[in-house]
Scaffold this active site. Structure first.
Site, mmCIF file in Angstrom:
data_model
loop_
_atom_site.group_PDB
_atom_site.id
_atom_site.type_symbol
_atom_site.label_atom_id
_atom_site.label_comp_id
_atom_site.label_asym_id
_atom_site.label_seq_id
_atom_site.Cartn_x
_atom_site.Cartn_y
_atom_site.Cartn_z
ATOM 1 N N ARG A 1 0.853 -1.203 -0.228
ATOM 2 C CA ARG A 1 0.107 0.291 0.197
ATOM 3 C C ARG A 1 0.821 1.607 -0.084
ATOM 4 O O ARG A 1 2.014 1.319 0.845
ATOM 5 C CB ARG A 1 -1.149 -0.359 1.714
ATOM 6 N N TYR B 1 -4.518 1.821 15.831
ATOM 7 C CA TYR B 1 -2.838 1.538 16.661
ATOM 8 C C TYR B 1 -3.440 1.742 18.383
ATOM 9 O O TYR B 1 -2.183 0.465 19.586
ATOM 10 C CB TYR B 1 -2.203 3.486 15.926
ATOM 11 N N HIS C 1 -2.412 10.669 0.491
ATOM 12 C CA HIS C 1 -2.384 10.758 2.327
ATOM 13 C C HIS C 1 -1.532 12.051 2.972
ATOM 14 O O HIS C 1 -0.653 12.145 2.595
ATOM 15 C CB HIS C 1 -1.338 9.933 1.796
ATOM 16 N N ASN D 1 -7.080 1.525 10.269
ATOM 17 C CA ASN D 1 -5.874 2.141 10.668
ATOM 18 C C ASN D 1 -5.632 2.076 12.406
ATOM 19 O O ASN D 1 -6.400 2.742 12.806
ATOM 20 C CB ASN D 1 -4.903 3.938 9.940
ATOM 21 N N GLU E 1 -7.390 8.573 7.212
ATOM 22 C CA GLU E 1 -7.263 9.379 8.107
ATOM 23 C C GLU E 1 -7.945 10.728 7.906
ATOM 24 O O GLU E 1 -7.306 11.790 8.053
ATOM 25 C CB GLU E 1 -5.577 8.910 8.690
ATOM 26 N N GLU F 1 -3.402 -0.028 8.446
ATOM 27 C CA GLU F 1 -2.119 0.211 9.219
ATOM 28 C C GLU F 1 -2.200 -0.593 10.534
ATOM 29 O O GLU F 1 -3.206 0.028 11.036
ATOM 30 C CB GLU F 1 -2.049 1.919 8.995
#
Ligand code: IFM
Length: 455
Positions: free
Chosen positions: A78, A303, A123, A301, A168, A360
């Site tokens: 990606r 985290y 991005h 994504n 995002e 991600e």
């Protein structure tokens, strides 16, 4: 799935990067300036005054990087396209053919190496000229994005079959237009909310254009989502958690998958006078229908989670905190893999989502070579391992999870943090830009080869 922690045969293993973070500018090849080129020049915006001018010099070294990915064994890569590399002023028909040719070669190189390209169109490196005309808070940016998506998908759509419109949008609007931590560094609720709306609208309008140019492709969008938990059972903490969830997660999920903004969040924005109801005129009739155009997958994504303590707890409700953050990575993000499992289940229960990719996941651990050419980053291995167990459990719960992309292939420009925060499977030598695979690279290589955590 045969033995414990063996993944389905068609589970996709990948790595992810983004243009500004790795490519280096190479403006002599015609790239126009992006808002990040501008933002990084201003003293105080980025730690150590770092910039993406050189980054990992992937623009020159892409062939070696593709060979390294082939060695890693990933089935998918990606990466993002730099909008101003393709359209220096952001607008067509002014195409920088050299810029487009770079991505054309990269796609062919990936396919030759048997690696499927997953392209992110945006991005964060908005052409500076578009920002000069108002940027994402302005509706005109929507059409410019759709035009850019059209140009790129026309050129690459015969070979690229997996497209992500935006990465995002929460970060773009919040860090870019509300708290000013990211380019273009603005601080305005009105701008942040209209930027969000235009990002989502540009996504919805680009989807059919990409599909038209890239027959039989999959199109989706990537959201960074953050499950929230009240620090105590107090009503105030629960309400604050609901509000956080609304602003961070539902503000994006609801329009995309239900065609409406969450009422409770709108009410909060208005009651806290962040925006006047008349300012909401940026939401025009028919927009939400366009935003909720059905998509093929959600990119997630993940985290960390958030533990929410209200700053408005009334005396009588002063309930002691029951949840405290656990261990953190080097950038202070709590490690909580089980929240990924719960989030994936929630998404499939609450929204009509066809398929999910983890686009991600990874950890900042700033471990340097120890004098040899080895980097022992067992803690990153543990982080990824535990999050893959969360993925495995989600598959057992029938979540339509199709694949997992580690963030990130190599240490790179971590936005306002500069080069200080290192998420890569590969270390980059500051002086020579030589690539040194870390222990986590070799561990991920074995995981992919075995399609399993049992090794
Ligand atoms: O480096 C970023 C990436 O660009 C977007 N997602 C989060 C990563 C780590 O902060």
């Amino acid at each position: 799935m045969t033995s414990k922690y063996s993944f389905p045969n068609d589970f996709l293993w990948g790595v992810a990067t983004s243009s500004y973070q790795i490519e280096g500018a190479h403006a002599t090849d015609g790239k126009g300036p992006s808002i990040w080129d501008t933002f990084t020049q201003l003293p105080g915006n980025i730690k150590n005054g770092d910039t993406g001018n050189i980054a990992c010099d992937h623009y020159s070294r892409w062939k070696d990087d593709v060979a390294t990915m082939k060695d890693l064994g990933v089935q998918a890569y990606r990466f993002s396209i730099s909008w101003p590399r393709v359209l220096p002023t952001g607008n067509g028909p002014d195409i920088n053919e050299k810029g487009l040719a770079f991505y054309d070669r990269l796609v062919d190189g990936l396919l030759d190496a048997n690696i499927t390209p997953y392209i992110t169109l945006y991005h964060w490196d908005l052409p500076q000229q578009i920002q000069n005309q108002g940027g994402w808070p302005h509706r005109s940016t929507v059409d410019l994005f759709v035009n850019y998506a059209d140009i790129v998908s026309k050129k690459l759509g015969d070979r690229v079959k997996h497209w992500i419109t935006h990465n995002e949008p929460w970060v773009v609007s919040t860090n870019g237009y509300l708290n000013g931590h990211h380019a273009p560094g603005h601080k305005s609720w009105g701008e942040a909310l209209s930027a969000t709306h235009h990002l989502l609208l540009s996504h919805g309008l680009a989807v059919p254009v990409i599909r038209n140019n890239s027959p039989n492709c999959e199109v989706g969008i990537t959201l960074n989502l953050c499950p929230a938990y009240p620090a105590s059972p107090s009503i105030a903490d629960q309400q604050a958690t609901q509000q956080f969830d609304g602003e961070f997660n539902r503000w994006f999920l609801d329009p995309l998958f239900r065609g409406s903004y969450p009422e409770d969040v709108l009410t909060t924005h208005l009651s806290k006078k962040r925006i006047m109801s008349s300012d909401l005129s940026f939401i025009q009739d028919g927009d939400l229908q366009k935003i909720s155009t059905p998509i093929d997958f959600l990119g997630l994504n993940y985290y960390s989670r958030a533990i929410i303590r209200s700053n408005e707890i009334p005396e009588e409700e002063n309930t002691p905190v029951e949840i405290n953050p656990g261990e953190q990575t080097d950038n202070g993000w709590e490690i909580h893999a089980e929240s990924l499992h719960l989030l994936l289940k929630r998404l499939t229960i609450e929204y009509p989502i066809e398929a999910i990719y983890i686009t991600e996941n990874g950890a900042a651990y700033n471990i340097k070579p120890n004098g040899t050419s080895e980097i022992h980053d067992e803690i990153r291995i543990k982080y990824i391992h535990d999050h893959l167990i969360a993925c495995y459990k989600s598959l057992e719960d029938n979540v339509p999870l199709r694949g997992y992309f580690v963030w990130t292939l190599m240490d790179n420009f971590e936005w306002a943090e500069g080069y200080g925060q290192k998420f890569g499977l590969i270390h980059i030598d500051d002086a020579t830009l030589n690539r040194i695979p870390k222990d986590s690279f070799h561990w991920y290589q074995r995981t992919i080869a075995n399609n399993s955590l049992n090794h």
